[in-house]
Design a protein around this motif. Structure first.
Motif, PDB file in Angstrom:
ATOM      1  N   SER A 176       0.812  -1.221   0.000  1.00 11.03           N
ATOM      2  CA  SER A 176       0.000   0.000   0.000  1.00 11.03           C
ATOM      3  C   SER A 176       0.843   1.267   0.000  1.00 11.03           C
ATOM      4  N   ARG A 177       1.948   1.289   0.765  1.00  6.63           N
ATOM      5  CA  ARG A 177       2.789   2.478   0.743  1.00  6.63           C
ATOM      6  C   ARG A 177       4.250   2.126   1.001  1.00  6.63           C
ATOM      7  N   LEU A 178       5.116   2.952   0.418  1.00 10.73           N
ATOM      8  CA  LEU A 178       6.562   2.830   0.570  1.00 10.73           C
ATOM      9  C   LEU A 178       7.107   4.255   0.610  1.00 10.73           C
ATOM     10  N   TRP A 179       7.323   4.759   1.823  1.00 11.74           N
ATOM     11  CA  TRP A 179       7.742   6.144   2.016  1.00 11.74           C
ATOM     12  C   TRP A 179       9.197   6.142   2.479  1.00 11.74           C
ATOM     13  N   ILE A 180      10.065   6.735   1.679  1.00 10.50           N
ATOM     14  CA  ILE A 180      11.508   6.654   1.886  1.00 10.50           C
ATOM     15  C   ILE A 180      12.069   8.040   2.168  1.00 10.50           C
ATOM     16  N   SER A 181      12.813   8.171   3.255  1.00 12.05           N
ATOM     17  CA  SER A 181      13.628   9.360   3.520  1.00 12.05           C
ATOM     18  C   SER A 181      15.081   8.917   3.484  1.00 12.05           C
ATOM     19  N   ASN A 182      15.888   9.549   2.620  1.00 13.43           N
ATOM     20  CA  ASN A 182      17.280   9.102   2.522  1.00 13.43           C
ATOM     21  C   ASN A 182      18.195  10.245   2.111  1.00 13.43           C
ATOM     22  N   ALA A 183      19.349  10.296   2.767  1.00 16.72           N
ATOM     23  CA  ALA A 183      20.263  11.426   2.603  1.00 16.72           C
ATOM     24  C   ALA A 183      21.079  11.366   1.323  1.00 16.72           C
ATOM     25  N   TYR A 184      21.424  10.158   0.875  1.00 16.98           N
ATOM     26  CA  TYR A 184      22.299  10.001  -0.286  1.00 16.98           C
ATOM     27  C   TYR A 184      21.665   8.956  -1.194  1.00 16.98           C
TER      28      TYR A 184
END
Length: 418
Positions: free
Chosen positions: A264-272
């Motif tokens: 249903s969801r794939l929320w990604i926070s990533n610096a590089y």
């Protein structure tokens, strides 16, 4: 964060980026990957050899709150404080932790491993003597120069504190002043850490011990690694330690498995964000299958502008697949987190770039807990209020230079033997 490591290798590899095929992972997962839950835990164990452990309590720690949380737990420690870090630099943040360690109980062991690339010579010159005066045993992981052992890029990037084998912290933080503050002012980096208490801390303690023993530390006392740990909560956790490998690393395996599990969801926070061709393809396929795929990455404030150019070279392709993209505006966005559906969240040291996926020593915690997942999703939604939504016509989408930079990082981050 990575200036001393990234800039030279980028310059050396720009020409290499002009030839050959895009980076591919040796891992090819066949069949449908189960969503978060029992099936995912089974697949996780088969692919990574790491079980999910029941009975934990978890709590998110935002931005500069990490130093309050660490100081508080150091003060409570009764047997040991174990630390492995990529970055520890002189400053106010360092002073806070050094003072807390100096004030700990007389019978509390203190064992510390730092990486000489991330921590720079200033750590050994200014911080290490103070830690030794505070009765801490300190070792440098894979020293540089004449004493260098192993590949020069196979650095320790893990961020772990373990206290009494009872409480542990991991995330994207370092002991340096850019992590002070609230994450919404220019000099205050936006980052996420997690506190875990319960039987799952044993996996983080063993991850520490790997680097401690390699760095000429003595075996941890048997009682510290065999003591029975009582359940204290309802969260299941699994901590994955990753190292360079001829085949697919644990970091690569965990990332692909987790992304393919989303329904249903794939929320990604990533610096590089310069992932492999396979991972980019999985984000495209997940989005086209109806999964709400969102990506939050650094924007105008970035400690490695060249990596931002590489990240931006993927925007047009991801946007065409329906992926929603934001660039964080107030400060450097340094988090490394993932929200999957309604019950799985990921946090740790791993970036979505070739160095983390193929070469660096990384550590990442998977948490199966609906409340923790909801809290991380709420934090993501708060962050995008301070971010710029990217659309197909945005000026942030670069041309040839961004593609060249991305391919250069893929070349230097290729796993040994590929």
């Amino acid at each position: 964060m990575r200036t001393r490591l990234v800039t030279p290798v980028l310059l050396l590899c720009l020409l290499a980026a002009c030839r050959g095929d895009p980076d591919r992972s040796p891992l090819k997962l066949a069949g449908d990957i189960p969503p978060p839950g029992p099936g995912y835990r089974n697949a996780f164990y088969q692919l990574l050899g790491t079980p999910f452990v029941e009975g934990n309590s978890v709590r998110w720690v935002w931005n500069g709150q990490i130093f309050d949380a660490l100081a508080e737990e150091i003060g409570r420690a009764r047997t040991s404080v174990d630390v492995v870090l990529y970055i520890w630099r002189p400053g106010k943040a360092s002073d806070r932790i050094v003072e807390a360690l100096a004030a700990r109980g007389q019978n509390v062991a203190c064992r510390i491993v730092v990486d000489p690339v991330g921590s720079t010579p200033a750590f050994q010159r200014e911080v290490m003597p103070r830690l030794q005066q505070a009765r801490c045993e300190v070792h440098v992981f894979r020293p540089l120069g004449d004493d260098a052992v192993g590949p020069s890029l196979a650095r320790n990037h893990r961020k772990i504190f373990v206290l009494d084998g009872r409480v542990a912290f991991t995330g994207g933080f370092g002991i340096s002043d850019e992590w002070l503050g609230d994450g919404v002012h220019e000099s205050c980096w936006r980052d996420t850490a997690i506190r875990v208490e319960g039987p799952g801390t044993r996996q983080l303690q063993l991850s520490f011990s790997q680097h401690w023993l390699e760095s000429q530390g003595r075996l941890l006392p048997e009682r510290e690694v065999t003591a029975v740990q009582q359940p204290v909560g309802d969260a299941r956790t699994a901590f994955v330690s990753s190292s360079a490998s001829v085949g697919a690393t644990p970091a690569d395996r965990m990332t692909q498995l987790t992304f393919l599990s989303a329904r249903s969801r794939l929320w990604i926070s990533n610096a590089y964000f310069t992932p492999s061709e396979d991972i980019v393809g999985q984000l495209e396929s997940r989005s086209r299958s109806g999964v709400d795929v969102r990506l939050l990455v650094p924007g105008p404030i970035h400690d490695q502008p060249a990596m931002r150019d590489g990240q931006r070279s993927l925007y047009r392709r991801l946007l065409a697949a329906g992926v929603k993209i934001w660039e964080y505006q107030p400060s450097m966005m340094h988090s490394k987190t993932v929200v999957v559906d309604d019950r799985l969240s990921i946090a740790g040291s791993m970036n979505l770039d070739p160095l983390s996926l193929n070469l660096l020593e990384e550590g990442t915690l998977a948490v199966e807990d609906p409340q923790a997942t909801a809290e991380l999703a709420a934090a993501f939604e708060r962050d995008v209020q301070n971010a710029k939504r990217i659309d197909d016509g945005a000026k942030e989408i670069p041309g040839f230079w961004g593609t060249l930079v991305r391919e250069a990082f893929r070349r230097v981050g290729s796993a040994p033997g590929r």
